[in-house]
Scaffold this motif. Structure first.
Motif, PDB file in Angstrom:
ATOM      1  N   MET A 171      74.764  33.342  42.615  1.00  0.00           N
ATOM      2  CA  MET A 171      74.931  32.787  43.960  1.00  0.00           C
ATOM      3  C   MET A 171      75.765  33.715  44.829  1.00  0.00           C
ATOM      4  SD  MET A 171      75.583  28.706  43.513  1.00  0.00           S
ATOM      5  CE  MET A 171      74.337  27.620  42.825  1.00  0.00           C
ATOM      6  N   THR A 172      75.208  34.101  45.969  1.00  0.00           N
ATOM      7  CA  THR A 172      75.935  34.872  46.972  1.00  0.00           C
ATOM      8  C   THR A 172      75.705  34.203  48.320  1.00  0.00           C
ATOM      9  OG1 THR A 172      74.072  36.349  47.411  1.00  0.00           O
ATOM     10  CG2 THR A 172      75.640  37.022  45.689  1.00  0.00           C
ATOM     11  N   PRO A 173      76.644  34.334  49.265  1.00  0.00           N
ATOM     12  CA  PRO A 173      76.501  33.651  50.556  1.00  0.00           C
ATOM     13  C   PRO A 173      75.177  33.920  51.256  1.00  0.00           C
ATOM     14  CG  PRO A 173      78.726  34.491  50.338  1.00  0.00           C
ATOM     15  CD  PRO A 173      77.954  35.019  49.152  1.00  0.00           C
ATOM     16  N   GLY A 190      81.321  27.721  63.176  1.00  0.00           N
ATOM     17  CA  GLY A 190      80.365  28.757  63.523  1.00  0.00           C
ATOM     18  C   GLY A 190      79.725  29.422  62.316  1.00  0.00           C
ATOM     19  N   PRO A 191      78.539  30.024  62.504  1.00  0.00           N
ATOM     20  CA  PRO A 191      77.810  30.652  61.397  1.00  0.00           C
ATOM     21  C   PRO A 191      78.599  31.734  60.677  1.00  0.00           C
ATOM     22  CG  PRO A 191      76.399  30.427  63.328  1.00  0.00           C
ATOM     23  CD  PRO A 191      77.779  30.077  63.773  1.00  0.00           C
ATOM     24  N   VAL A 230      82.864  32.509  53.958  1.00  0.00           N
ATOM     25  CA  VAL A 230      84.167  32.033  53.491  1.00  0.00           C
ATOM     26  C   VAL A 230      84.009  30.714  52.748  1.00  0.00           C
ATOM     27  CG1 VAL A 230      86.471  31.276  54.206  1.00  0.00           C
ATOM     28  CG2 VAL A 230      85.372  33.203  55.370  1.00  0.00           C
ATOM     29  N   VAL A 231      83.279  29.786  53.353  1.00  0.00           N
ATOM     30  CA  VAL A 231      83.077  28.470  52.734  1.00  0.00           C
ATOM     31  C   VAL A 231      82.292  28.598  51.430  1.00  0.00           C
ATOM     32  CG1 VAL A 231      81.873  26.270  52.991  1.00  0.00           C
ATOM     33  CG2 VAL A 231      83.283  27.143  54.860  1.00  0.00           C
ATOM     34  N   ILE A 288      82.068  28.032  45.490  1.00  0.00           N
ATOM     35  CA  ILE A 288      81.723  28.568  44.174  1.00  0.00           C
ATOM     36  C   ILE A 288      82.965  28.695  43.305  1.00  0.00           C
ATOM     37  CG2 ILE A 288      80.815  30.588  42.972  1.00  0.00           C
ATOM     38  CD1 ILE A 288      78.919  30.962  45.417  1.00  0.00           C
ATOM     39  N   ASP A 289      84.076  29.133  43.885  1.00  0.00           N
ATOM     40  CA  ASP A 289      85.336  29.198  43.137  1.00  0.00           C
ATOM     41  C   ASP A 289      85.750  27.820  42.647  1.00  0.00           C
ATOM     42  OD1 ASP A 289      85.525  31.919  43.466  1.00  0.00           O
ATOM     43  OD2 ASP A 289      86.966  31.829  45.121  1.00  0.00           O
TER      44      ASP A 289
END
Length: 269
Positions: A137-139, A158-159, A164-165, A170-171
């Motif tokens: 999984m990557t953003p 905002g997009p 960051v989210v 994932i963490d």
């Protein structure tokens, strides 16, 4: 229509419809209230349905620092106290199910009945069928494209805040939740667990959760995955409504729920 409520942890977006006893729907990770589309009408026909979007989800902004299930549960406790003003039923899907369990443990006075769909009580390495899925999984990757589009469409951050989210989520999945089976014995609210027979969580993990919570009920839905509310909406809605309206469990040949020695008829172990 939705509105914001100012909570101690975060200014939180929520929607409401229907009337009757309060029922709080807690969406899954990375999701918005749109994912409850197959449940809202059926549940709102019998209950006042409230749909908060948690911190860093949907219309609710992110908050500085790492994400944690405990912080989100604290937010939702504050939501029930301020918006509902008394105990409510909880239906949580995936991360929302984890939040519901934490709320039931910490504030039994605010929780009537609970339905947890595809929930877990340990981190991904201990409960996922494929723990390595998080490594892929990557953003900006394809695995999160559906969630990224939902986030970018409505997030007040905002997009550009999506990476960051995504990293924080994932963490969180890698390290949380960290409940024990002893912690789960403190869930006093009647609990129904719903999972697909091909869920992200192993059936062994779900069974451990089911066995740890006194009096819990378990529904394994055939031909379904972690997205069982979307795949089998009519069945899931009926299971939820039956559980919320249930007054005790009365079976013809109880074993797990058989009265303890010396207990009156109808008592549960």
């Amino acid at each position: 229509m939705g509105d914001y409520v100012d909570l101690p942890g975060v200014r939180t977006w929520f929607e409401s419809e229907g009337s009757g006893e309060p029922l709080v729907l807690l969406h899954g990770g990375f999701c918005t209230n749109d994912t409850w589309g197959a449940q809202r009408a059926d549940l709102a026909s019998a209950y006042q349905v409230l749909l908060p979007e948690r911190r860093a989800h949907g219309h609710t902004p992110d908050v500085a620092g790492p994400l944690s299930y405990q912080d989100m549960a604290d937010d939702m406790v504050a939501f029930v106290e301020k918006v509902v003003g008394g105990p409510a039923h909880l239906v949580g899907w995936s991360d929302g199910g984890v939040v519901a369990l934490l709320m039931a443990i910490a504030r039994p006075d605010l929780v009537r009945r609970v339905v947890a769909i595809g929930a877990n009580f340990r981190p991904s390495s201990e409960c996922f069928v494929e723990p390595a899925m998080l490594d892929a999984m990557t953003p900006e990757g394809p695995d999160l494209a559906f969630f990224r589009e939902m986030y970018e469409a409505v997030s007040p951050d905002g997009p550009s805040h999506w990476p960051v989210v995504a990293a924080r989520m994932i963490d969180m999945w890698r390290t949380q939740p960290t409940l024990t089976t002893e912690d789960l014995t403190r869930v006093a609210a009647p609990l129904l667990l719903i999972v697909g027979d091909d869920d992200m969580m192993t059936l062994e993990h779900t069974t451990a959760l089911y066995r740890a919570v006194p009096g819990a009920q378990l529904a394994v839905v055939p031909g379904a995955s972690h997205l069982v509310p979307l795949e089998k909406p009519d069945l899931v809605d009926r299971l939820i409504l039956d559980h919320l309206a249930q007054d005790g469990v009365d079976t013809m040949m109880p074993v797990r729920r058989a009265p303890a020695a010396g207990a009156p008829d109808g008592g549960e172990t």
